[in-house]
Design a protein around this motif. Structure first.
Motif, PDB file in Angstrom:
ATOM      1  N   GLY B  34       0.679  -1.351  -0.015  1.00  0.00           N
ATOM      2  CA  GLY B  34      -0.031  -0.015   0.102  1.00  0.00           C
ATOM      3  C   GLY B  34       0.812   1.290  -0.109  1.00  0.00           C
ATOM      4  O   GLY B  34       0.071   2.352  -0.343  1.00  0.00           O
ATOM      5  N   ASN B  35       2.016   1.351   0.402  1.00  0.00           N
ATOM      6  CA  ASN B  35       2.870   2.487   0.514  1.00  0.00           C
ATOM      7  C   ASN B  35       2.943   2.919  -1.392  1.00  0.00           C
ATOM      8  O   ASN B  35       3.153   2.279  -1.877  1.00  0.00           O
ATOM      9  CB  ASN B  35       4.249   2.110   0.773  1.00  0.00           C
ATOM     10  N   ALA B  36       2.757   4.239  -1.494  1.00  0.00           N
ATOM     11  CA  ALA B  36       3.111   4.818  -2.757  1.00  0.00           C
ATOM     12  C   ALA B  36       4.342   4.857  -3.050  1.00  0.00           C
ATOM     13  O   ALA B  36       4.660   4.599  -4.239  1.00  0.00           O
ATOM     14  CB  ALA B  36       2.376   6.392  -2.651  1.00  0.00           C
ATOM     15  N   LYS B  37       5.272   5.139  -2.122  1.00  0.00           N
ATOM     16  CA  LYS B  37       6.834   5.227  -2.337  1.00  0.00           C
ATOM     17  C   LYS B  37       7.305   3.873  -2.161  1.00  0.00           C
ATOM     18  O   LYS B  37       7.095   3.214  -1.279  1.00  0.00           O
ATOM     19  CB  LYS B  37       7.357   6.187  -1.383  1.00  0.00           C
ATOM     20  N   THR B 110       7.407   6.524  -7.478  1.00  0.00           N
ATOM     21  CA  THR B 110       6.065   5.887  -6.992  1.00  0.00           C
ATOM     22  C   THR B 110       5.538   4.794  -8.239  1.00  0.00           C
ATOM     23  O   THR B 110       4.508   4.144  -8.383  1.00  0.00           O
ATOM     24  CB  THR B 110       4.637   7.168  -6.921  1.00  0.00           C
ATOM     25  N   ASP B 111       6.768   4.805  -9.357  1.00  0.00           N
ATOM     26  CA  ASP B 111       6.217   3.940 -10.487  1.00  0.00           C
ATOM     27  C   ASP B 111       7.504   3.676 -11.199  1.00  0.00           C
ATOM     28  O   ASP B 111       8.583   4.168 -10.982  1.00  0.00           O
ATOM     29  CB  ASP B 111       5.465   5.211 -11.481  1.00  0.00           C
ATOM     30  N   GLU B 371       7.167   2.999   8.870  1.00  0.00           N
ATOM     31  CA  GLU B 371       6.135   3.478   7.534  1.00  0.00           C
ATOM     32  C   GLU B 371       6.654   3.798   6.670  1.00  0.00           C
ATOM     33  O   GLU B 371       6.026   3.751   5.411  1.00  0.00           O
ATOM     34  CB  GLU B 371       5.005   4.196   8.354  1.00  0.00           C
ATOM     35  N   GLN B 372       7.614   4.863   6.880  1.00  0.00           N
ATOM     36  CA  GLN B 372       8.006   5.314   5.421  1.00  0.00           C
ATOM     37  C   GLN B 372       9.183   4.480   4.788  1.00  0.00           C
ATOM     38  O   GLN B 372      10.390   4.069   5.389  1.00  0.00           O
ATOM     39  CB  GLN B 372       8.754   6.802   6.134  1.00  0.00           C
ATOM     40  N   SER B 373       9.069   4.595   3.613  1.00  0.00           N
ATOM     41  CA  SER B 373      10.037   3.881   2.730  1.00  0.00           C
ATOM     42  C   SER B 373      11.273   4.041   2.619  1.00  0.00           C
ATOM     43  O   SER B 373      12.025   3.482   2.886  1.00  0.00           O
ATOM     44  CB  SER B 373       9.526   3.704   1.244  1.00  0.00           C
TER      45      SER B 373
END
Lengths: 420, 430
Positions: B34-37, B110-111, B371-373
Motif C-alpha cells: 500500500g505504500n505509494a513510495k 512511485t512508478d 512506515e516510511q519507505s
C-alpha cells in the motif's frame, strides 16, 4: 484516497483526507489572517507563548511528557506565510489506536491536548502571563535577527522584501522587531481573542478513522465572516531592480525575483509543470545548464508562491561569476518561453511532478498541506484528479505560462574578503 | 546460493528479509503493502575516514580529503550520460550522500521501480571517469565546499568534532578543501572505487510495495561471482580524553551557537549490544536534555537557551558521541548546567515514571518511522554498516533497566571526554 470536506459553520472548514496504509495519523488546525506586520508578528509571538502551556498542561515539560506517554506523538505550533496570508498552524502526528499496548485512546488524548492549548491558554485577569510573554518576545527577537545566520535564506528573504517592499508579501513571516515592541501581555491576549473569533479556520485530519471527530475542535469556535485573504497581483516594473550587498562571505548568493502572469493563475498544473522544467528538479534547465554544463554553482533552483503568483531563483556562486550566472538564468527562461525544450524534457517534467503528487500519499503532513492549499483556493481535489490535470497539460500551455514571466528584482549578496 | 533470513518483530507487527547474494552483497528487502513510495538504497562502507588503505594489488595509498565525496558525485555520470537524465524519464527522485563512514546512493519513486533500480545499479557498478568530467566536477564541488564554509551550524559541529577527537580520521573534512579536490585525478578515484565498491563492502535495501523477485533478477544482472575479499576494520588509535575542552570560531552570526560533544569511552560494540546501547543513549538524552527534562525547562525559563535547541547521538562502529546544540549568550553556563544535571542523575537515580514515558515515546516513534519507505531503507543500511540489525532496537528497548541507564551515563558523559565549541558573532566590517 477519499476526501471529505465539511463546513460546520461559516468560516470554519473541516477536511478529512482518508488514507489507510499507515499506522499513524495527523491533525492540524490553521488560523488564517491577512498578511501584515501586526498579524505576522502577533501570530509568531503566539506560537511561542501558547506552546508554554495551558490550564491543565501548565508547562512545556508537562506537554512533552504527555506526548511521550502517548507513544511519541509530535506537536508543534508554527507561524508562516502563504501568498498574502499569515497562518498559525497547530500540527500533531500520532500513532493509531490499534498500536496502543494497553488499549489507550491516543486520538482522543491528542484532541484533548489541542482543545486545551487553543481554548484554555494560561491567562490571568490581565492577559497572558507576563513572564512567558517577556521571554517569548526575546526568543522571537532572536529568531528574527537569527535569519541572518543562514545566508541562503537571508538572501532569499532580502530579495522578497525588496521586490515587494510596498506589498504585504514583503512582510517577513516572523514579523519584525518594531512591531514586536508594541505587543505586551494585554495586547497579545486581545490579538489572540480577535484571531480565535475572526480568523478563517481550517481543521485537517489525515488517516484512516471514519467519523466527524474534528467537530470536537470546530464546536469551540463561533461562526464568522467567511473570506480567504487574496493577494495583490502586480506586473514587474519597466526597469529591473538590481541590488548588490557586499558581505564578508566565502560564497555569493544570487537571487532573482519574477512576477508570473494570468496564465499561471488560470492553469495551476501548467504553472507547476513549468517550475519543474525550468528550475524545480535535478533534471531542470537551471540544474543542467548553470550547474552541470557551466559548473558555476552547486545549487541553482526555482520555487514559486502560487498564491502571490511569483517565482524566485536562488543560487550560490563566485562573486566574479555574477554576470555569467545571471545571464544564463535569464537565458534559460527565454529558451522555455520560445519552446526550446524537447518532448523528452516535457514528458520528464510531467513524470517528475506526477511522482511528487502521488508520493504525498505517503506523507500525512505533505498531504495535509496540499489539502489546506486546495481549500484556500476553493478547490477540492483528490490526488487522482491532480494527476489527471497534470497529464492534460500541453506544451503550448507551459509555453504560455513561461512567456508571461517577468524579471522584477535581482538581489546579489556579494561575498568579499577583508580589504576589498 | 542465495541465503536469506526473515527478521520479524512481534512487538510492532512487521518484518523484513535479509538476503546474502552469491556475490557477497547483503540486501535487505521489506515489503510495504500500500505504500505509494518505493525506495532503494545502495551504500559502500567508504567515507571520509578511509583516507589511507591498501589496494587489491597491494599498494598502500593515501588520498586527499574529500575523495569519497568526489567519487559520489562522479558515479552519477556514465558513458551514456548523466544518471539524472535516466531517472527523469520515470519521475524518480534520486540523490546520494557521503558521511564519515559511508557513501549512499538512492532513489524514491512511485512508478516504474524496475527501470529505476536498473539505473541505480548500472551507475554504481560502472564508473565512468575521464579527465574532462573530473575537471568539470571541481567547479561544482568547490561551490559546495564554499557553501558549507558559510554555514555556522556545520562549522560549529565540525569544530566540536575536531576538538573532541585527537587522532581519529573523523577529524578530516568530508568534502575536503578546494585545494584538496583540485589535486584529484581519475586514477586516484579508480583506486578507491576498485578497493571499496566490492559487493562484499556494499549493502543494499529495498522498501515499498515491490516484488522481491524484481530485485533478485536485477542483482544477478549487475553482480556476478567475484573473488572473495576480506574487509577488516581499519585500526584507529584514539586516546579516551578529548583533545580540547573548549574551541571557538568567529563568524557572521547574530548570537553564539554552541555544540557540546561527549565522547564515548567504549567502542567495538557490535550486534544486539550495539542496538541496546543506542536505545540506552536515546533514552538518556531525552531524560537528561530533551524537551521533557528539567534541564530544558530550567534553562529555557532562565533565557539561557531558546527554541533552537537539539540533542542527538552520532554512532558508527568507528565512533560514538553525543551532541547538545543550541544558541545562547552564555554557552559556558549551559555546559556547566549540563554537567550539574548529569551529576544529579548519578546521585538521584532514575525516575521510573519518566523512564516508562520516554520508552513509550521511542516505541511509537520507531513504528511511525518504519512506515516510511525511504526512512526505513536508510535505517536498514546504516544499521548493517554499523554491525547492527534494525529490529533489535525494539527488543532491546523492552530489556533496558534503570541500572543499565546509570551504567551507560557513566560511560557516555564525563568532563575529560567532552568538548564545548562556540561560534562567536563577529561584527561585519564596513
Amino acid at each position: 484516497m477519499k476526501f471529505i470536506q465539511e463546513k460546520p459553520k461559516a468560516g470554519v472548514i473541516c477536511n478529512y483526507g482518508m488514507i489507510d496504509h499507515f499506522r499513524s495519523s495527523y491533525i492540524s488546525l490553521d488560523f488564517i489572517l491577512p498578511l501584515s506586520a501586526e498579524n505576522a508578528t502577533g501570530m509568531s509571538l503566539l506560537a511561542g507563548v501558547l506552546s508554554r502551556g495551558s490550564e491543565n498542561f501548565p508547562s512545556m515539560d508537562v506537554i512533552s511528557r504527555y506526548l511521550a506517554e502517548n507513544y511519541g506523538a509530535s506537536f508543534s505550533i508554527n507561524a508562516g506565510k502563504a501568498g498574502e496570508m499569515e497562518i498559525l498552524t497547530f500540527a500533531t502526528r500520532f500513532l493509531d489506536n490499534e498500536c496502543a499496548i494497553d488499549g489507550e485512546d491516543i486520538r482522543a488524548a491528542i484532541l484533548t491536548l489541542l482543545q486545551e492549548i487553543i481554548f484554555r491558554p494560561l491567562v490571568d485577569k490581565d492577559g497572558f502571563f507576563e513572564e512567558y510573554v517577556a521571554q517569548e518576545k526575546q526568543n522571537l527577537a532572536d529568531k528574527i535577527t537569527g535569519l541572518f545566520n543562514d545566508k541562503r535564506l537571508y538572501a532569499l528573504e532580502q530579495c522578497k522584501a525588496l521586490m515587494c517592499a510596498d506589498e504585504p508579501f514583503g512582510v517577513c513571516e516572523l514579523g519584525d522587531l518594531e512591531t514586536l515592541k508594541t505587543f505586551n501581555r494585554q495586547t497579545l491576549y486581545r490579538f489572540f481573542q480577535n484571531m480565535v473569533n475572526n480568523a478563517q479556520i481550517v481543521i485537517t485530519y489525515v488517516g484512516k478513522e471514519e467519523g466527524d471527530f474534528l467537530n470536537s475542535l470546530a464546536d469551540g469556535f463561533a461562526e464568522r465572516a467567511s473570506s480567504v485573504p487574496e493577494a495583490i497581483l502586480r506586473d514587474a516594473p519597466p526597469k529591473v531592480q538590481e541590488i548588490i550587498d557586499p558581505m564578508k562571505l566565502n560564497q555569493s548568493k544570487l537571487n532573482l525575483g519574477f512576477r508570473l502572469g494570468p496564465e499561471a493563475q488560470k492553469n495551476g498544473a501548467a504553472c507547476r509543470l513549468f517550475n519543474v522544467l525550468y528550475g524545480g528538479s535535478a533534471n531542470s534547465k537551471l540544474f543542467m545548464n548553470v550547474r552541470e554544463r557551466l559548473s558555476l554553482c552547486y545549487y541553482c533552483s526555482s520555487a514559486m508562491d502560487r498564491f502571490k503568483n511569483v517565482m524566485f531563483v536562488a543560487s550560490g556562486v563566485e562573486s566574479e561569476k555574477y554576470e555569467q550566472a545571471r545571464a544564463e538564468i535569464e537565458a534559460q527562461l527565454k529558451a522555455v518561453a520560445i519552446g526550446d525544450f524537447t518532448d523528452d524534457e516535457f514528458q520528464s517534467a510531467k513524470s517528475y511532478l506526477i511522482d511528487s503528487v502521488r508520493g504525498m500519499l505517503d506523507s500525512e503532513s505533505a498531504l495535509a498541506a496540499s489539502i489546506i492549499s486546495s481549500t484556500l483556493r476553493g478547490e477540492m481535489k483528490t490526488i487522482e484528479q491532480e494527476i489527471k490535470e497534470i497529464e492534460a497539460v500541453s506544451r503550448e500551455d507551459l509555453i504560455a505560462v513561461a512567456k508571461e514571466i517577468q524579471l522584477d528584482t535581482v538581489y546579489f549578496l556579494k561575498g568579499v574578503q577583508n580589504g576589498e | 546460493m542465495i541465503q536469506s533470513e526473515i527478521i520479524a518483530s512481534e512487538a510492532i507487527h512487521a518484518e523484513y528479509e535479509k538476503i546474502t547474494h552469491p556475490s557477497g552483497l547483503t540486501v535487505y528487502f521489506m515489503h510495504k503493502q500500500g505504500n505509494a513510495k518505493k525506495a532503494a538504497m545502495i551504500a559502500a562502507k567508504f567515507g571520509s575516514i578511509n583516507y589511507t588503505f591498501s589496494t587489491q594489488d597491494g599498494r598502500q595509498v593515501t588520498v586527499p580529503n574529500g575523495t569519497a565525496h568526489f567519487l559520489e558525485h562522479k558515479l552519477f555520470e556514465g558513458e551514456q550520460g548523466n544518471a539524472f537524465d535516466f531517472y527523469a524519464k520515470t519521475g524518480a527522485k534520486a540523490n546520494a550522500y557521503t558521511s564519515n563512514d559511508k557513501t549512499a546512493y538512492y532513489f524514491i519513486c512511485t512508478d516504474r521501480f524496475e527501470e529505476n533500480l536498473d539505473v541505480l545499479l548500472s551507475f554504481v557498478t560502472h564508473p565512468y571517469l575521464t579527465n574532462e568530467n573530473v575537471e568539470k566536477e571541481k567547479g561544482i564541488i568547490a561551490q559546495e565546499i564554499k557553501m558549507y564554509e558559510d554555514e555556522p551550524g556545520w562549522q560549529g559541529y565540525f569544530t566540536m568534532v575536531q576538538g573532541l577527537y585527537q587522532n581519529h580520521p573523523i577529524r578530516r573534512d568530508i568534502a575536503g578543501t578546494v585545494e584538496d579536490i583540485y589535486s584529484l585525478t581519475p586514477e586516484i578515484l579508480m583506486d578507491c572505487y576498485r578497493t571499496f565498491y566490492h559487493p562484499k563492502n556494499l549493502v543494499m535495501a529495498v522498501v515499498g510495495d515491490v516484488e522481491k523477485e524484481t530485485v533478485l533478477v536485477a542483482l544477478d544482472r549487475y553482480f556476478g561471482d567475484v573473488a572473495d575479499l576480506e574487509f577488516g576494520k581499519m585500526p584507529i588509535e584514539e586516546p579516551l580524553e578529548s583533545g580540547e575542552r573548549y574551541v571557538e570560531k568567529a563568524m557572521l552570526v547574530s548570537k553564539p551557537i554552541f555544540h557540546i560533544g561527549f565522547k564515548d569511552n567504549e567502542t567495538d560494540v557490535k550486534g544486539f549490544a550495539l542496538s541496546k546501547k543506542e536505545m540506552e543513549v536515546e533514552i538518556l538524552l531525552e531524560y537528561l536534555f530533551g524537551k521533557s527534562s528539567s534541564f530544558y525547562k530550567e534553562l529555557y525559563e532562565a533565557g539561557l537557551i531558546n527554541g533552537e535547541f537539539d540533542c542527538w547521538y552520532d554512532l558508527s562502529d568507528y565512533f560514538s558521541f553525543c551532541v547538545i546544540n543550541g544558541e545562547s549568550n552564555d554557552p559556558k553556563k549551559v555546559e556547566e548546567c549540563a554537567f550539574a544535571h548529569i551529576a544529579l542523575l548519578k546521585e538521584k537515580g532514575i525516575d521510573k515514571d519518566r523512564f516508562r514515558a520516554i520508552r513509550n515515546g521511542l516505541y511509537g516513534s520507531i513504528i511511525m518511522d518504519a512506515e516510511q519507505s525511504y526512512g526505513m531503507a536508510n535505517r536498514l543500511v546504516a544499521n548493517n554498516l554499523n554491525g547492527a540489525e534494525t529490529f533489535d532496537a525494539i527488543d532491546a528497548l523492552q530489556q533496558i533497566t534503570a541500572e543499565d541507564l546509570l551504567a551507560r551515563a557513566e560511560k557516555m558523559f564525563a568532563k575529560e571526554r567532552s568538548c564545548l565549541s562556540v561560534i562567536q558573532p563577529i561584527k561585519e566590517e564596513e
